[in-house]
Scaffold this motif. Sequence first.
Motif, PDB file in Angstrom:
ATOM      1  N   SER B 149       0.832  -1.199   0.000  1.00 62.57           N
ATOM      2  CA  SER B 149       0.000   0.000   0.000  1.00 62.57           C
ATOM      3  C   SER B 149       0.871   1.255   0.000  1.00 62.57           C
ATOM      4  N   LEU B 150       2.077   1.191   0.594  1.00 69.26           N
ATOM      5  CA  LEU B 150       2.991   2.337   0.517  1.00 69.26           C
ATOM      6  C   LEU B 150       3.377   2.598  -0.930  1.00 69.26           C
ATOM      7  N   ARG B 151       3.733   1.527  -1.630  1.00 67.13           N
ATOM      8  CA  ARG B 151       4.089   1.651  -3.036  1.00 67.13           C
ATOM      9  C   ARG B 151       2.937   2.250  -3.822  1.00 67.13           C
ATOM     10  N   SER B 152       1.743   1.723  -3.550  1.00 68.63           N
ATOM     11  CA  SER B 152       0.593   2.172  -4.313  1.00 68.63           C
ATOM     12  C   SER B 152       0.317   3.646  -4.061  1.00 68.63           C
ATOM     13  N   SER B 153       0.399   4.090  -2.776  1.00 65.04           N
ATOM     14  CA  SER B 153       0.136   5.505  -2.494  1.00 65.04           C
ATOM     15  C   SER B 153       1.149   6.376  -3.209  1.00 65.04           C
ATOM     16  N   ALA B 154       2.436   6.018  -3.092  1.00 63.65           N
ATOM     17  CA  ALA B 154       3.477   6.834  -3.712  1.00 63.65           C
ATOM     18  C   ALA B 154       3.264   6.887  -5.223  1.00 63.65           C
ATOM     19  N   GLN B 155       2.934   5.745  -5.785  1.00 58.75           N
ATOM     20  CA  GLN B 155       2.742   5.669  -7.232  1.00 58.75           C
ATOM     21  C   GLN B 155       1.555   6.508  -7.674  1.00 58.75           C
ATOM     22  N   MET B 156       0.449   6.426  -6.914  1.00 56.98           N
ATOM     23  CA  MET B 156      -0.739   7.157  -7.334  1.00 56.98           C
ATOM     24  C   MET B 156      -0.553   8.652  -7.170  1.00 56.98           C
ATOM     25  N   ILE B 157       0.160   9.078  -6.102  1.00 53.00           N
ATOM     26  CA  ILE B 157       0.419  10.509  -5.939  1.00 53.00           C
ATOM     27  C   ILE B 157       1.282  11.006  -7.095  1.00 53.00           C
ATOM     28  N   SER B 158       2.327  10.221  -7.448  1.00 52.39           N
ATOM     29  CA  SER B 158       3.249  10.664  -8.495  1.00 52.39           C
ATOM     30  C   SER B 158       2.569  10.740  -9.846  1.00 52.39           C
ATOM     31  N   TYR B 159       1.777   9.722 -10.180  1.00 52.05           N
ATOM     32  CA  TYR B 159       1.209   9.689 -11.518  1.00 52.05           C
ATOM     33  C   TYR B 159      -0.022  10.575 -11.663  1.00 52.05           C
ATOM     34  N   GLU B 160      -0.549  11.077 -10.527  1.00 50.96           N
ATOM     35  CA  GLU B 160      -1.691  11.969 -10.623  1.00 50.96           C
ATOM     36  C   GLU B 160      -1.302  13.291 -11.275  1.00 50.96           C
ATOM     37  N   LEU B 161      -0.024  13.711 -11.072  1.00 50.15           N
ATOM     38  CA  LEU B 161       0.409  14.993 -11.651  1.00 50.15           C
ATOM     39  C   LEU B 161       0.404  14.958 -13.169  1.00 50.15           C
ATOM     40  N   PRO B 162       1.135  14.018 -13.817  1.00 44.21           N
ATOM     41  CA  PRO B 162       1.041  13.979 -15.287  1.00 44.21           C
ATOM     42  C   PRO B 162      -0.372  13.733 -15.772  1.00 44.21           C
ATOM     43  N   LEU B 163      -1.147  12.944 -15.022  1.00 39.59           N
ATOM     44  CA  LEU B 163      -2.538  12.680 -15.423  1.00 39.59           C
ATOM     45  C   LEU B 163      -3.333  13.979 -15.468  1.00 39.59           C
ATOM     46  N   SER B 164      -3.242  14.787 -14.380  1.00 41.27           N
ATOM     47  CA  SER B 164      -4.003  16.033 -14.334  1.00 41.27           C
ATOM     48  C   SER B 164      -3.546  17.000 -15.409  1.00 41.27           C
ATOM     49  N   LEU B 165      -2.215  17.070 -15.620  1.00 45.21           N
ATOM     50  CA  LEU B 165      -1.710  17.983 -16.652  1.00 45.21           C
ATOM     51  C   LEU B 165      -2.158  17.537 -18.030  1.00 45.21           C
ATOM     52  N   ALA B 166      -2.192  16.217 -18.254  1.00 46.70           N
ATOM     53  CA  ALA B 166      -2.642  15.714 -19.548  1.00 46.70           C
ATOM     54  C   ALA B 166      -4.123  15.982 -19.750  1.00 46.70           C
ATOM     55  N   ILE B 167      -4.898  16.003 -18.654  1.00 44.32           N
ATOM     56  CA  ILE B 167      -6.322  16.327 -18.772  1.00 44.32           C
ATOM     57  C   ILE B 167      -6.499  17.814 -19.068  1.00 44.32           C
ATOM     58  N   ALA B 168      -5.602  18.642 -18.498  1.00 48.22           N
ATOM     59  CA  ALA B 168      -5.785  20.102 -18.613  1.00 48.22           C
ATOM     60  C   ALA B 168      -5.657  20.584 -20.049  1.00 48.22           C
ATOM     61  N   SER B 169      -4.764  19.964 -20.847  1.00 48.34           N
ATOM     62  CA  SER B 169      -4.548  20.539 -22.187  1.00 48.34           C
ATOM     63  C   SER B 169      -5.738  20.370 -23.144  1.00 48.34           C
ATOM     64  N   PRO B 170      -6.419  19.212 -23.222  1.00 44.34           N
ATOM     65  CA  PRO B 170      -7.616  19.198 -24.075  1.00 44.34           C
ATOM     66  C   PRO B 170      -8.710  20.129 -23.561  1.00 44.34           C
ATOM     67  N   LEU B 171      -8.720  20.390 -22.226  1.00 47.18           N
ATOM     68  CA  LEU B 171      -9.711  21.326 -21.692  1.00 47.18           C
ATOM     69  C   LEU B 171      -9.479  22.723 -22.252  1.00 47.18           C
ATOM     70  N   LEU B 172      -8.194  23.071 -22.501  1.00 49.69           N
ATOM     71  CA  LEU B 172      -7.895  24.378 -23.085  1.00 49.69           C
ATOM     72  C   LEU B 172      -8.497  24.495 -24.476  1.00 49.69           C
ATOM     73  N   LEU B 173      -8.479  23.393 -25.240  1.00 51.80           N
ATOM     74  CA  LEU B 173      -9.063  23.422 -26.581  1.00 51.80           C
ATOM     75  C   LEU B 173     -10.580  23.520 -26.508  1.00 51.80           C
ATOM     76  N   SER B 174     -11.191  22.743 -25.581  1.00 48.56           N
ATOM     77  CA  SER B 174     -12.651  22.686 -25.540  1.00 48.56           C
ATOM     78  C   SER B 174     -13.264  23.821 -24.736  1.00 48.56           C
ATOM     79  N   ASN B 175     -12.478  24.403 -23.803  1.00 48.61           N
ATOM     80  CA  ASN B 175     -12.930  25.568 -23.056  1.00 48.61           C
ATOM     81  C   ASN B 175     -14.135  25.283 -22.163  1.00 48.61           C
ATOM     82  N   THR B 176     -14.225  24.090 -21.581  1.00 43.67           N
ATOM     83  CA  THR B 176     -15.309  23.783 -20.660  1.00 43.67           C
ATOM     84  C   THR B 176     -14.865  22.675 -19.720  1.00 43.67           C
ATOM     85  N   LEU B 177     -15.565  22.565 -18.549  1.00 41.97           N
ATOM     86  CA  LEU B 177     -15.285  21.473 -17.624  1.00 41.97           C
ATOM     87  C   LEU B 177     -16.433  20.474 -17.577  1.00 41.97           C
ATOM     88  N   SER B 178     -17.529  20.799 -18.277  1.00 41.77           N
ATOM     89  CA  SER B 178     -18.666  19.883 -18.280  1.00 41.77           C
ATOM     90  C   SER B 178     -18.431  18.806 -19.329  1.00 41.77           C
TER      91      SER B 178
END
Lengths: 166, 393
Positions: B149-178
């Motif tokens: 579970s330590l490994r999993s927490s560290a892994q999920m915290i680390s990979y959440e950053l690239p995940l969120s950033l990767a989500i943010a860029s198509p949002l810039l094109l679409s201009n919405t959060l819905s």
Amino acid sequence: MDVVIFLIFAIIAVACAINVVVQTHPISSAISLVGVMGSLAVIYLLLGAEFIAAAQVIVYAGAIMVLFVFVIMLLNAGAEATKGRAPMAHLLGPPLLAAFLGILAFVVRRLFPREYTAHFGGFTHGTAKDVGRALFTTYLLPFEAASVLILIAIIGAVVLARKEMD
Amino acid sequence: MDSFIVISVVKAVVVFGALLTALAYLQWVERKVIAHIQVRPGPYRVGPHGLLQPVADIVKLITKEDLSPPFVNKTLYLAAPFLAMTLALMSICVIPFGPAIRVGGVQTWMQLTDLNIGVLFVLAVSSIGVYGIALAGWSSNNKYALLGSLRSSAQMISYELPLSLAIASPLLLSNTLSLRLLVDSQAGGAWRWNALRGPFPQIFAFVIFLIAAFAECNRVPFDLPEAENELVAGFHTEYSSMKFASFFMSEYANMITVSCMATLLFLGGWDAPWPARYGSSLVPTVLLAGAGLMALYHGIHPWRRRDRYSLPAAGAVFLLAAAVFLLPAVQSWLMPLFWFGAKVGSILFAFMWVRGTLPRLRYDQLMGFAWKYLFPAAMLNLLLTGFLVAWGS
């Protein structure tokens, strides 16, 4: 309906907050704190501040508290050993608590007179667009100051970690 | 108000019924796909081609002895699988599967609810999803479970950053959060999807999102939390029966959620790859009719005696389904569902394909990859997208 949901989550928030202090084990306290954050997010949502609610869950419950739990697990902290309370605490605790709550109630009443009471769903500037606009126009200076502060903290962490490695 | 509640309840029952069935059968599909990658038949005994295997598995898991070890932290030990399962199933309520439809004079969306912060809701739920695994490992009082579970927490915290950033860029094109408006902004064909459209095609963000999603779901090659050669079974070592099954199901539910998110963010949701007037609505009919004709052909030249009856029957079913897709009354809601399902299914297939192909990473490689390559790449992609969007407007 709104009042019922508000009461439920307000009670959960207060109960969890008390539980944070009462629990002897750090993990249980941390989980209770997550409960407080989650209930606060629901209350923000009731007021109409959707973005703040989501940010509350993502940042506090999802990031900061996960780090807390992670560190507690890593340090393998055990339950707190209590040796009973000092007689002074028994004597002074209840009156001081009552006085503090009384002052708090008085201040809140003075700061927010009746005509400023909040309404459910009454906060209409809660969308992501509004928050973003406010952040980059009205509150630009505090926003940038906060980001510089965080940058300093990051550099500090890197410097400290590097010293440890040598 | 009353009709709103009734419609919501009906929709919730339909969506969760479909989701839970899909969860059970996704596991069958995965075993079949892996088996065929490894040139073996996979589950074959229970029902034709092992189709009743999920039912048998559920019965087995329910009737197993439900054991809780004496040394665990009771409350959290019991809460962890519950938490994992609830949070994994929660995201589905903001996912739109198709446009508005009319059923018996009632207009409704093929979505449980549309939040104007739908993307953030999914992110929030997935970011607290880590508690299920973290608490399971900690409360088990077992060193393997704790390490997992330590490994999993560290892994999920680390990979959440690239995940969120990767989500943010198509949002810039679409201009919405819905999520619903997100799909509307990509309507009109594959060249309008966020993965391909200008000013900056989000194909890199799509790849980064998929890699980070593999890590968030604890899937091969990032399944370090349950690396059995070093950690026995990782965070769920001490769990048995339905408690184990709920971790298992939450992993599959998370897979479905990230596949839906990838479809909505990058692949245009239920939008067809090319407009219906150029024949995109004929695709399912052609595919199903092809499958039906193939089954009929093999029924005429059977390998085994019983194929003479079973294959023509299957062929008839396929041809009937092909005919159903041609009915105009059904087409309006079946076509979006078909395209949505096809896209989500392709991404789920990629999950299984990777599992059948790649070996597991070492732990330091996993962390190094997230922070040294994936995170800077996602950041660069976001910067470029932001710059080009600002320049274009």
